[in-house]
Each structure stands twice: as C-alpha cells, then as structure tokens.
Design an enzyme around this catalytic site. Sequence first.
Site, mmCIF file in Angstrom:
data_model
loop_
_atom_site.group_PDB
_atom_site.id
_atom_site.type_symbol
_atom_site.label_atom_id
_atom_site.label_comp_id
_atom_site.label_asym_id
_atom_site.label_seq_id
_atom_site.Cartn_x
_atom_site.Cartn_y
_atom_site.Cartn_z
ATOM 1 N N SER A 44 36.340 35.796 41.232
ATOM 2 C CA SER A 44 37.425 36.503 40.544
ATOM 3 C C SER A 44 38.423 37.129 41.523
ATOM 4 O O SER A 44 38.039 37.715 42.539
ATOM 5 C CB SER A 44 36.832 37.610 39.676
ATOM 6 N N LYS A 68 40.928 36.038 37.433
ATOM 7 C CA LYS A 68 41.343 37.389 37.796
ATOM 8 C C LYS A 68 41.029 38.298 36.610
ATOM 9 O O LYS A 68 40.987 37.848 35.465
ATOM 10 C CB LYS A 68 42.859 37.348 38.086
ATOM 11 N N ALA A 93 43.516 45.954 47.877
ATOM 12 C CA ALA A 93 43.637 46.944 46.808
ATOM 13 C C ALA A 93 44.730 46.453 45.869
ATOM 14 O O ALA A 93 45.773 47.071 45.718
ATOM 15 C CB ALA A 93 43.961 48.320 47.367
ATOM 16 N N GLY A 95 44.495 46.251 42.769
ATOM 17 C CA GLY A 95 44.584 47.197 41.655
ATOM 18 C C GLY A 95 44.508 46.515 40.302
ATOM 19 O O GLY A 95 45.045 47.016 39.312
ATOM 20 N N ASN A 124 36.840 37.450 33.772
ATOM 21 C CA ASN A 124 36.475 38.730 34.373
ATOM 22 C C ASN A 124 37.157 39.845 33.572
ATOM 23 O O ASN A 124 38.370 39.816 33.372
ATOM 24 C CB ASN A 124 36.932 38.730 35.838
ATOM 25 N N CYS A 155 34.746 47.539 40.692
ATOM 26 C CA CYS A 155 35.959 47.451 41.520
ATOM 27 C C CYS A 155 36.204 48.772 42.241
ATOM 28 O O CYS A 155 36.441 49.800 41.595
ATOM 29 C CB CYS A 155 37.177 47.108 40.662
ATOM 30 N N ASN A 216 30.325 42.757 44.352
ATOM 31 C CA ASN A 216 31.749 43.034 44.518
ATOM 32 C C ASN A 216 31.967 43.609 45.931
ATOM 33 O O ASN A 216 31.037 43.666 46.738
ATOM 34 C CB ASN A 216 32.226 44.005 43.437
ATOM 35 N N THR A 217 33.168 44.060 46.199
ATOM 36 C CA THR A 217 33.539 44.507 47.547
ATOM 37 C C THR A 217 33.016 45.914 47.861
ATOM 38 O O THR A 217 32.607 46.657 46.969
ATOM 39 C CB THR A 217 35.072 44.527 47.676
ATOM 40 N N GLY A 268 31.143 36.933 51.258
ATOM 41 C CA GLY A 268 31.151 36.429 52.631
ATOM 42 C C GLY A 268 30.776 34.981 52.810
ATOM 43 O O GLY A 268 30.581 34.532 53.943
HETATM 44 C C1 LIG Z 1 42.301 39.756 46.731
HETATM 45 C C2 LIG Z 1 41.028 39.994 45.955
HETATM 46 C C3 LIG Z 1 41.097 40.287 44.591
HETATM 47 C C4 LIG Z 1 39.922 40.523 43.870
HETATM 48 N N1 LIG Z 1 40.009 40.779 42.523
HETATM 49 C C5 LIG Z 1 38.865 40.928 41.802
HETATM 50 C C6 LIG Z 1 38.927 41.128 40.384
HETATM 51 O O1 LIG Z 1 39.989 41.122 39.758
HETATM 52 N N2 LIG Z 1 37.741 41.300 39.707
HETATM 53 C C7 LIG Z 1 36.526 41.278 40.364
HETATM 54 O O2 LIG Z 1 35.479 41.439 39.717
HETATM 55 N N3 LIG Z 1 36.450 41.046 41.704
HETATM 56 C C8 LIG Z 1 37.577 40.877 42.424
HETATM 57 N N4 LIG Z 1 37.494 40.635 43.775
HETATM 58 C C9 LIG Z 1 36.161 40.568 44.427
HETATM 59 C C10 LIG Z 1 35.709 39.120 44.617
HETATM 60 O O3 LIG Z 1 35.576 38.452 43.382
HETATM 61 C C11 LIG Z 1 34.370 39.058 45.376
HETATM 62 O O4 LIG Z 1 33.376 39.735 44.641
HETATM 63 C C12 LIG Z 1 34.467 39.693 46.760
HETATM 64 O O5 LIG Z 1 35.698 39.412 47.381
HETATM 65 C C13 LIG Z 1 33.323 39.263 47.680
HETATM 66 O O6 LIG Z 1 33.360 37.872 47.907
HETATM 67 P P1 LIG Z 1 34.032 37.225 49.237
HETATM 68 O O7 LIG Z 1 33.469 37.966 50.406
HETATM 69 O O8 LIG Z 1 33.647 35.765 49.180
HETATM 70 O O9 LIG Z 1 35.491 37.432 49.094
HETATM 71 C C14 LIG Z 1 38.659 40.432 44.521
HETATM 72 C C15 LIG Z 1 38.598 40.129 45.887
HETATM 73 C C16 LIG Z 1 39.763 39.905 46.602
HETATM 74 C C17 LIG Z 1 39.653 39.563 48.071
#
Ligand SMILES: Cc1cc2nc3c(=O)[nH]c(=O)nc-3n(C[C@H](O)[C@H](O)[C@H](O)COP(=O)(O)O)c2cc1C
Length: 338
Positions: A44, A68, A93, A95, A124, A155, A216-217, A268
């Site tokens: 997402s 998204k 961020a 948002g 999502n 988030c 998530n992050t 990651g």
């Molecule tokens: C630019 C960006 C936008 C994101 N937007 C969302 C979101 O709208 N909803 C959500 O649940 N996670 C969102 N995430 C989190 C990602 O879906 C994912 O959980 C997180 O980036 C970890 O995976 P990765 O290390 O492969 O990026 C976003 C991540 C990034 C980098």
Amino acid sequence: MHRGLRLPGGGTRLGGDLTPAASSPGLVQRVFGAEFPSPVLLASGTCGYGQEYADLIPLDEIGGLVTKAVSLEPRPGNPPHRVAETPGGMINAIGLENPGLHGFIAEKLPWLREHLRRAHVFVNVVGHSAEDFAAVVRGLDGEDGFLGYEINVSCPNVKGGTMFGTDERALADLVVRLRGCTERPLVIKLTPNVPDVGDFARICEEAGADGLSAINTFPGMVVDIGRREPLIGNKSGGVSGPAILPMGVYATWRARQTCGLPIMGIGGIRNADDALQYILAGACLVQIGTASFVDPGAAVDVHEGISKYLEANGVARLEDLVGALQARPGAGPAIPAG
Ligand SMILES: Cc1cc2nc3c(=O)[nH]c(=O)nc-3n(C[C@H](O)[C@H](O)[C@H](O)COP(=O)(O)O)c2cc1C
C-alpha cells in the site's frame, strides 16, 4: 537500459509479455478464499491505485496489490517535503493523501475491476474513528473489483494513525465492528511499535480478523542541519526499506507464534532471499514497497527468485516453506533478552 527492466529471457516488463506466474505452479498460494498466482504483492502507498504501475510490470501476473489508503473523506496529505532517502531506506510522511471513498469508487476502482483478472486487490482503509473505518468498509462492500480489506491501524505519520494499532482494547473493538460490516477477507496491518506484536496478532484473531499484514513503517526523523529544521514537512515520518527487514521478519515470526491467521510479510524486501526470510518466519504472501521505487520490476524479480529457490532446493510447493523456520533446540525466549 536500467538493470531491472531487462529479463533473463530477453523479455521486457514494459511490454507486459512476461508470464512469471504461469511458469511457476509451485508458487500458487490459496489463501483468503482465493488463488494467488504469485505470493508477491505490491504494498500500500507504493503502487498508487494500480494504474500507475500498469506500464511498468505485468500487474496481472503478480499476486496482486494493496491500494493506497482510502478514507471516508478526501485527504490532501501533509505539506512537503514528504519523502527523503535515509541510510538503508527512506522516510515518508505522505499523510494518507487520497480521493476519499466516493472518489475511489468513481475514479480508481473501475480501472482495477477492468484490468486485474488474476491478481488480487486489497483496499487499504484508514479512518479517524471506528465509525470512519466502518463507513468506508460499508461504502465499498457492495462494489466489485477487489478481494478484501487491509485495515491500516499503523500509520505513524498522521495524527492518531497508530491509535488503534497500539491500544489492545481499541483494536479488538474495531475488528469486531468491522467484522460485522463485511464477509470479505479482513486483514489488519500491524504496527511494529508495540511492546509485543504477538499480543496484537492474537487480539486480531480473537476479534474475527482473517489475516494480518506485518509490518507498517517505524516513526523517524531526518534533520536538515543547514536550516536546523526537520527535513520532512510533517517533522517526522515513517521509515521503510532494507533497514526495517529484521524487524519485519521478527514481527512476522512473533505473530506466527501467537495466532494461526495467514500473514502478509512486509518491510525491506528487495529480493527473493529477503522474501524467503518472511516466508520461513511464517508469511504466506509478501508485499514489496520501497524496493519498487528503486526498481519497478522488483516484484517480478522476487517472484522469479523464489521460483528458482524452490527448484534448487527440491521444494514442490511454496506452502511447504511457510513457517518452516528451524527452531534450535533450547533456543531462548521469543522476546530478545537485553
Ligand atoms: C511512500 C509510502 C506511502 C505509504 N502509504 C501507505 C498507506 O497509504 N497505507 C499503509 O498501510 N501503508 C503505507 N505505506 C507503508 C508500506 O505499505 C509498507 O508497509 C512499508 O513501506 C514497509 O515496506 P517496505 O520496506 O517494503 O517499503 C507507505 C509506504 C511508503 C514508502
């Protein structure tokens, strides 16, 4: 040409003439009442609403994508800067900028419905309150074009974004409420920012969820030392990318220990080896986020790499590897000791 766009067989992702799934029956995953042609999905927020990626990879031949976030009302998102590179990944961020429930139904869902036949779509969902979440799910539930929901309670870069994901009672109540709104797969996206993610996984299962996404992050900050200000307009943001891989694998493993729900492993993942760590720790599907910004074809490479691993190791079906992590006899407790 960019390294990622040239395939071993000479095909190009841009033409959509690649058929990774068709050549890998062992990678088919049956979960959430559906058949996924590949265990690899796009995460997402990193693939828009699908259309943005359609010219880059054959979307219908990976496992699917998570849209998204969709909230009840449209959201403009945070002020710039919204993203920056960090050592080992990035910080964002955004948002949760999105067109809102009605905008999504009118502008985004028709494309997904028309173009994705085999790949599965999770929507999502975000909300400020339990009623917000429920209104989005109720508003979408009569629509075609997606399999289920990924509920974003995790988030870190909007006010209250992790409220439900870090409060056991609030999470349980939310999941019970959403369960009452839909019979579609209900997947809860966990935050790693809790003392023990295993507790939250179990709560989701007991409250009626069908699956988990982990993770998530992480909240983080980048400082512009010239201006002596946070670089990110929101001040802080969510850190993603290779730096969080071990935390995501750990969260997946902890969730696997406390509940029996199917898990989508996220965080990651850049290549098949990374994805296989999640699978051995207990994930049956994986999602690729930040890596797609570096190489839009990362998801295809991960699919192909997993396929090669199965072949090289004489494993007939990917599901034989899910949660197959060998525990050393006498291994220590689940929570790392200081
Ligand atoms: C630019 C960006 C936008 C994101 N937007 C969302 C979101 O709208 N909803 C959500 O649940 N996670 C969102 N995430 C989190 C990602 O879906 C994912 O959980 C997180 O980036 C970890 O995976 P990765 O290390 O492969 O990026 C976003 C991540 C990034 C980098």
